[in-house]
Structure formats: C-alpha cells, structure tokens
Motif scaffolding. Structure first.
Motif, PDB file in Angstrom:
ATOM      1  N   TYR A 238      58.120  63.469  -3.834  1.00 18.71           N
ATOM      2  CA  TYR A 238      59.129  64.244  -4.373  1.00 18.71           C
ATOM      3  C   TYR A 238      60.251  64.126  -2.958  1.00 18.71           C
ATOM      4  CZ  TYR A 238      56.936  66.001  -8.531  1.00 18.71           C
ATOM      5  OH  TYR A 238      56.180  66.320  -9.583  1.00 18.71           O
ATOM      6  N   ALA A 239      59.544  64.251  -1.793  1.00 21.59           N
ATOM      7  CA  ALA A 239      60.387  64.098  -0.447  1.00 21.59           C
ATOM      8  C   ALA A 239      61.347  62.914  -0.314  1.00 21.59           C
ATOM      9  CB  ALA A 239      59.402  64.436   0.722  1.00 21.59           C
ATOM     10  N   ALA A 240      60.507  61.733  -0.743  1.00 17.85           N
ATOM     11  CA  ALA A 240      61.330  60.558  -0.661  1.00 17.85           C
ATOM     12  C   ALA A 240      62.554  60.331  -1.913  1.00 17.85           C
ATOM     13  CB  ALA A 240      60.387  59.433  -0.888  1.00 17.85           C
ATOM     14  N   GLU A 241      61.830  61.154  -2.790  1.00 17.83           N
ATOM     15  CA  GLU A 241      63.048  60.967  -3.907  1.00 17.83           C
ATOM     16  C   GLU A 241      64.283  61.855  -3.554  1.00 17.83           C
ATOM     17  OE1 GLU A 241      61.800  63.332  -7.586  1.00 17.83           O
ATOM     18  OE2 GLU A 241      62.146  61.411  -8.569  1.00 17.83           O
ATOM     19  N   TRP A 242      64.052  63.041  -2.930  1.00 17.21           N
ATOM     20  CA  TRP A 242      65.256  63.763  -2.371  1.00 17.21           C
ATOM     21  C   TRP A 242      65.993  63.087  -1.748  1.00 17.21           C
ATOM     22  CZ3 TRP A 242      67.051  67.219  -5.405  1.00 17.21           C
ATOM     23  CH2 TRP A 242      66.321  68.173  -6.128  1.00 17.21           C
ATOM     24  N   ALA A 243      65.366  62.246  -0.777  1.00 12.65           N
ATOM     25  CA  ALA A 243      66.131  61.296   0.338  1.00 12.65           C
ATOM     26  C   ALA A 243      67.006  60.160  -0.473  1.00 12.65           C
ATOM     27  CB  ALA A 243      65.087  60.726   1.413  1.00 12.65           C
ATOM     28  N   VAL A 244      66.500  59.701  -1.459  1.00  8.66           N
ATOM     29  CA  VAL A 244      67.107  58.968  -2.302  1.00  8.66           C
ATOM     30  C   VAL A 244      68.463  59.481  -2.889  1.00  8.66           C
ATOM     31  CG1 VAL A 244      67.201  57.046  -4.387  1.00  8.66           C
ATOM     32  CG2 VAL A 244      65.294  57.382  -2.761  1.00  8.66           C
ATOM     33  N   PHE A 245      68.315  60.700  -3.274  1.00  5.22           N
ATOM     34  CA  PHE A 245      69.272  61.268  -4.130  1.00  5.22           C
ATOM     35  C   PHE A 245      70.347  61.636  -3.097  1.00  5.22           C
ATOM     36  CE2 PHE A 245      66.355  63.312  -7.377  1.00  5.22           C
ATOM     37  CZ  PHE A 245      66.649  62.284  -7.975  1.00  5.22           C
ATOM     38  N   ALA A 246      69.857  61.906  -1.644  1.00  5.09           N
ATOM     39  CA  ALA A 246      70.954  62.268  -0.613  1.00  5.09           C
ATOM     40  C   ALA A 246      71.800  60.947  -0.278  1.00  5.09           C
ATOM     41  CB  ALA A 246      70.097  62.660   0.700  1.00  5.09           C
ATOM     42  N   GLY A 247      71.262  59.609  -0.433  1.00  2.25           N
ATOM     43  CA  GLY A 247      71.638  58.463  -0.168  1.00  2.25           C
ATOM     44  C   GLY A 247      72.664  58.095  -1.011  1.00  2.25           C
ATOM     45  N   PHE A 248      72.312  58.339  -2.368  1.00  2.21           N
ATOM     46  CA  PHE A 248      73.056  57.963  -3.473  1.00  2.21           C
ATOM     47  C   PHE A 248      74.646  58.721  -3.748  1.00  2.21           C
ATOM     48  CE2 PHE A 248      74.303  58.676  -8.101  1.00  2.21           C
ATOM     49  CZ  PHE A 248      74.479  57.118  -8.536  1.00  2.21           C
ATOM     50  N   ALA A 249      74.320  60.049  -3.154  1.00  3.05           N
ATOM     51  CA  ALA A 249      75.683  60.819  -3.058  1.00  3.05           C
ATOM     52  C   ALA A 249      76.753  60.111  -2.261  1.00  3.05           C
ATOM     53  CB  ALA A 249      75.345  62.436  -2.563  1.00  3.05           C
ATOM     54  N   PHE A 250      76.430  59.649  -1.218  1.00  7.35           N
ATOM     55  CA  PHE A 250      77.308  58.854  -0.199  1.00  7.35           C
ATOM     56  C   PHE A 250      77.711  57.361  -1.019  1.00  7.35           C
ATOM     57  CE2 PHE A 250      75.187  61.294   2.698  1.00  7.35           C
ATOM     58  CZ  PHE A 250      76.256  61.680   3.448  1.00  7.35           C
ATOM     59  N   TYR A 251      76.780  56.954  -1.627  1.00  4.26           N
ATOM     60  CA  TYR A 251      77.085  55.801  -2.460  1.00  4.26           C
ATOM     61  C   TYR A 251      78.045  55.978  -3.487  1.00  4.26           C
ATOM     62  CZ  TYR A 251      76.784  51.905  -5.622  1.00  4.26           C
ATOM     63  OH  TYR A 251      77.015  50.606  -6.478  1.00  4.26           O
ATOM     64  N   LEU A 252      77.863  57.020  -4.230  1.00  6.35           N
ATOM     65  CA  LEU A 252      78.753  57.433  -5.542  1.00  6.35           C
ATOM     66  C   LEU A 252      80.130  57.413  -4.763  1.00  6.35           C
ATOM     67  CD1 LEU A 252      78.936  57.986  -8.414  1.00  6.35           C
ATOM     68  CD2 LEU A 252      78.480  60.500  -7.735  1.00  6.35           C
ATOM     69  N   TRP A 253      80.442  58.210  -3.478  1.00  2.00           N
ATOM     70  CA  TRP A 253      81.673  58.306  -2.987  1.00  2.00           C
ATOM     71  C   TRP A 253      82.155  57.113  -2.827  1.00  2.00           C
ATOM     72  CZ3 TRP A 253      82.721  57.093   2.063  1.00  2.00           C
ATOM     73  CH2 TRP A 253      83.985  57.483   2.583  1.00  2.00           C
ATOM     74  N   TYR A 254      81.641  56.171  -1.980  1.00  2.00           N
ATOM     75  CA  TYR A 254      82.019  54.936  -1.942  1.00  2.00           C
ATOM     76  C   TYR A 254      82.613  54.081  -2.931  1.00  2.00           C
ATOM     77  CZ  TYR A 254      82.256  49.987  -0.026  1.00  2.00           C
ATOM     78  OH  TYR A 254      82.586  48.777   0.172  1.00  2.00           O
ATOM     79  N   ARG A 255      81.656  54.236  -3.861  1.00  2.00           N
ATOM     80  CA  ARG A 255      81.935  53.386  -4.953  1.00  2.00           C
ATOM     81  C   ARG A 255      83.083  53.866  -5.778  1.00  2.00           C
ATOM     82  NH1 ARG A 255      81.007  48.570  -6.419  1.00  2.00           N
ATOM     83  NH2 ARG A 255      83.386  48.443  -6.741  1.00  2.00           N
ATOM     84  N   LEU A 256      83.364  55.171  -5.850  1.00  2.00           N
ATOM     85  CA  LEU A 256      84.541  55.718  -6.606  1.00  2.00           C
ATOM     86  C   LEU A 256      85.683  55.407  -5.929  1.00  2.00           C
ATOM     87  CD1 LEU A 256      83.083  59.320  -7.671  1.00  2.00           C
ATOM     88  CD2 LEU A 256      83.669  57.325  -9.187  1.00  2.00           C
ATOM     89  N   ALA A 257      85.683  55.418  -4.340  1.00  5.50           N
ATOM     90  CA  ALA A 257      86.782  55.048  -3.829  1.00  5.50           C
ATOM     91  C   ALA A 257      87.393  53.634  -4.030  1.00  5.50           C
ATOM     92  CB  ALA A 257      86.672  55.427  -2.310  1.00  5.50           C
ATOM     93  N   LYS A 258      86.267  52.676  -3.824  1.00  3.28           N
ATOM     94  CA  LYS A 258      86.327  51.388  -3.756  1.00  3.28           C
ATOM     95  C   LYS A 258      86.852  50.948  -5.214  1.00  3.28           C
ATOM     96  CE  LYS A 258      84.409  46.713  -3.072  1.00  3.28           C
ATOM     97  NZ  LYS A 258      83.142  46.087  -2.664  1.00  3.28           N
ATOM     98  N   ASP A 259      86.609  51.556  -6.191  1.00  5.75           N
ATOM     99  CA  ASP A 259      87.223  51.283  -7.411  1.00  5.75           C
ATOM    100  C   ASP A 259      88.585  51.887  -7.668  1.00  5.75           C
ATOM    101  OD1 ASP A 259      84.810  50.219  -8.485  1.00  5.75           O
ATOM    102  OD2 ASP A 259      84.207  51.838  -9.581  1.00  5.75           O
ATOM    103  N   ALA A 260      89.007  53.022  -7.154  1.00  8.63           N
ATOM    104  CA  ALA A 260      90.309  53.291  -6.791  1.00  8.63           C
ATOM    105  C   ALA A 260      91.283  52.334  -6.276  1.00  8.63           C
ATOM    106  CB  ALA A 260      90.490  54.747  -6.496  1.00  8.63           C
ATOM    107  N   TRP A 261      90.757  51.744  -5.011  1.00  9.91           N
ATOM    108  CA  TRP A 261      91.362  50.737  -4.199  1.00  9.91           C
ATOM    109  C   TRP A 261      91.672  49.499  -5.082  1.00  9.91           C
ATOM    110  CZ3 TRP A 261      88.828  46.376  -1.836  1.00  9.91           C
ATOM    111  CH2 TRP A 261      89.776  45.543  -1.153  1.00  9.91           C
ATOM    112  N   GLU A 262      90.693  49.054  -5.692  1.00  2.00           N
ATOM    113  CA  GLU A 262      90.680  47.859  -6.456  1.00  2.00           C
ATOM    114  C   GLU A 262      91.768  47.639  -7.357  1.00  2.00           C
ATOM    115  OE1 GLU A 262      86.865  46.958  -7.456  1.00  2.00           O
ATOM    116  OE2 GLU A 262      86.281  45.943  -5.664  1.00  2.00           O
TER     117      GLU A 262
END
Length: 284
Positions: A238-262
């Motif tokens: 469960y601890a590793a799972e929460w760490a993955v979720f935290a990283g995914f939050a930053f990836y989602l921000w980057y992916r949305l911004a990059k889609d808007a830029w493209e």
C-alpha cells in the motif's frame, strides 16, 4: 523588348511565433494547477508514510509474548484488520453466545486429520452491540459436529469467558452447488450472513480459537506463531501504491500542459483553410 526576370520571394515568415513548452508551463494557469498537484501529492505521500510505518515493526515482540493472555481490546478493535505482530496472540473476552448461531465450518485440519469446526457468535460485554466469531472445537465427522451444534443451540444462554488464540479472517469461499449452505472457511464475514439479530452490530474481523473445547468436541490444535519477518507486506505494498499515485499527479499535470502546448503550436503553424493559397495567387 525588355524581358523581366521573375524575382524569387523568400518564404513567408509566420506573424506569430509559437510558444515554447517552458513558456506554457510558466503561465499562471499551469502554475496554479501545479500547486494543486503538490497538495494532492503531499496527501498521497503522507498516506504512504503512514502505511510504511504500519508495515515496519520497529519494536519487535519478545519471544513467548503471544502466549501471555491479554484482553482482546488491548490488541484489536472491532472492524479493524489484525496486524502481523499480534497474529496468534492469546486473548480473553467475556460475553454470551447467541442461541441459534452455532454453525459448522467444513474442511478444518486438526493436526493431519481433516474434519469440522463448531463455531459460535459471542456477543461481547462492550457498550455497543459487538460480536466475535469463536471456534469452539473440532469433530472428525459432520454428523458429530452438527449434533454438538444442535445441543449448543438448545442450551441456556449464560455469561462466559473465552480464552483463545486470535487469528486473521480467512476470507469467504463460494460453496459448491450441491451444498450451497456449506461454510468452507473461517470467515466472520461469511458467518455474519448466517447470524441473527445483526442490526447495528459491530463485528471483529478476526476470530478466536478457544483453548477449551465444548462437550462432544476435540480441542482445536492451535500452535504459537513462529518468529519471522517483522514486515507487514500488505502495508508495504500500500505504501508503494501511494508513492505511485503521488508521482502520477505530477505526470498528469505535465501531460495536460504538454497537450495544451501542442494544440496551440498546431493552431499557429497550420495555414487557415479559409485563406487563399499560393496556387490561387499564381492563377490570377
């Protein structure tokens, strides 16, 4: 007669240059979204740290501590999971068994012999209605187990004190089609569906194997837990799972911004389909 030499024109340069990805990421909109992602990731990181603290036992139990009988509320509360360090702890609990709720559980090993358990619903003396599943004894045949359960269901209800080993829920097992009422695992969740008077009832997720068998049954073999790893692997996962979720939050921000830029770059660089093209100019 003079001849004119056609002049070569340099390709048209765009009136507006597209922004870089860095410029888009620094816009107030995406900085605000990044701040939100930081908050979300912080919550996920805190949950991961909490699970990690539960997974690692920094204060190991002394040898033989599981054999020291303690009240059940000192090691486990109703509706909570049983942690690995207290698995197999000897506990005591007082209350009374509910008449009509003595049930037989199949496929129970006692040593090297397979047989049946007789179980009961112990309504504890807690202020709120609370029940604990108790394994009361073993029988080699289903007939003996059912006879013992029938005798217990007819007996008068009296206060009792049960002492036994605390064991984790085994989880429900789907019964076979030829015997849909059979109970194949020691699961308080499965037993709860057969118990009476359960409205507003709080139930322990673990169960107790009684040290003292009831009349007509054999004592259930219940050995002390073996010393092993002090790591709770489920909580570690469960601890590793929460760490993955935290990283995914930053990836989602980057992916949305990059889609808007493209999308913005594409709109700037692609010609307007409604504007006259270069071929139309030459045909004039």
């Amino acid at each position: 007669m003079s001849t004119s030499i056609p002049q070569q024109h340099a390709p048209d340069e765009p009136d507006v240059f597209p922004p870089t990805l860095r410029e888009v990421l620094l816009r107030p909109r995406w900085i605000a979204l990044l701040a939100l992602c930081l908050v979300v990731a912080g919550v996920f990181a805190w949950l991961g740290q909490w699970q990690l603290g539960r997974a690692l036992d920094t204060v190991p139990f002394e040898p033989g501590q599981s054999e020291q009988v303690v009240p059940i509320d000192q090691v486990l509360q109703p509706s909570t999971y049983l942690n690995a360090p207290v698995e197999g702890q000897q506990v005591t609990v007082t209350g009374h068994f509910v008449a009509g709720d003595y049930l037989v559980v199949s496929r129970r090993m006692n040593g090297d012999v397979q047989g049946f358990w007789v179980t009961g619903q112990l309504r504890t003396d807690a202020a709120a209605p609370t029940s604990l599943a108790v394994a009361l004894g073993w029988a080699p045949t289903v007939g003996q187990a059912r006879a013992a359960a029938a005798d217990l269901n007819r007996a008068a209800v009296t206060p009792v004190t049960v002492t036994g080993r605390l064991i984790s829920d085994e989880g429900p097992i789907v019964p076979p089609r030829d015997d849909p009422m059979a109970i194949l695992s020691m699961s308080p969740a499965s037993l709860l569906s057969r118990w009476h008077d359960i409205a507003g009832l709080d139930v322990y997720r673990a169960y107790v194997v009684s040290n003292t068998p009831v009349a007509g049954l054999v004592q259930i073999v219940s050995r002390p837990p073996q010393a092993g790893s002090q790591v709770n692997w489920l909580n570690l996962f469960y601890a590793a799972e929460w760490a993955v979720f935290a990283g995914f939050a930053f990836y989602l921000w980057y992916r949305l911004a990059k889609d808007a830029w493209e999308k913005e770059v594409e709109e700037i660089l692609e010609p307007d389909p409604g504007a006259p093209g270069e071929d139309a100019e030459h045909r004039r």
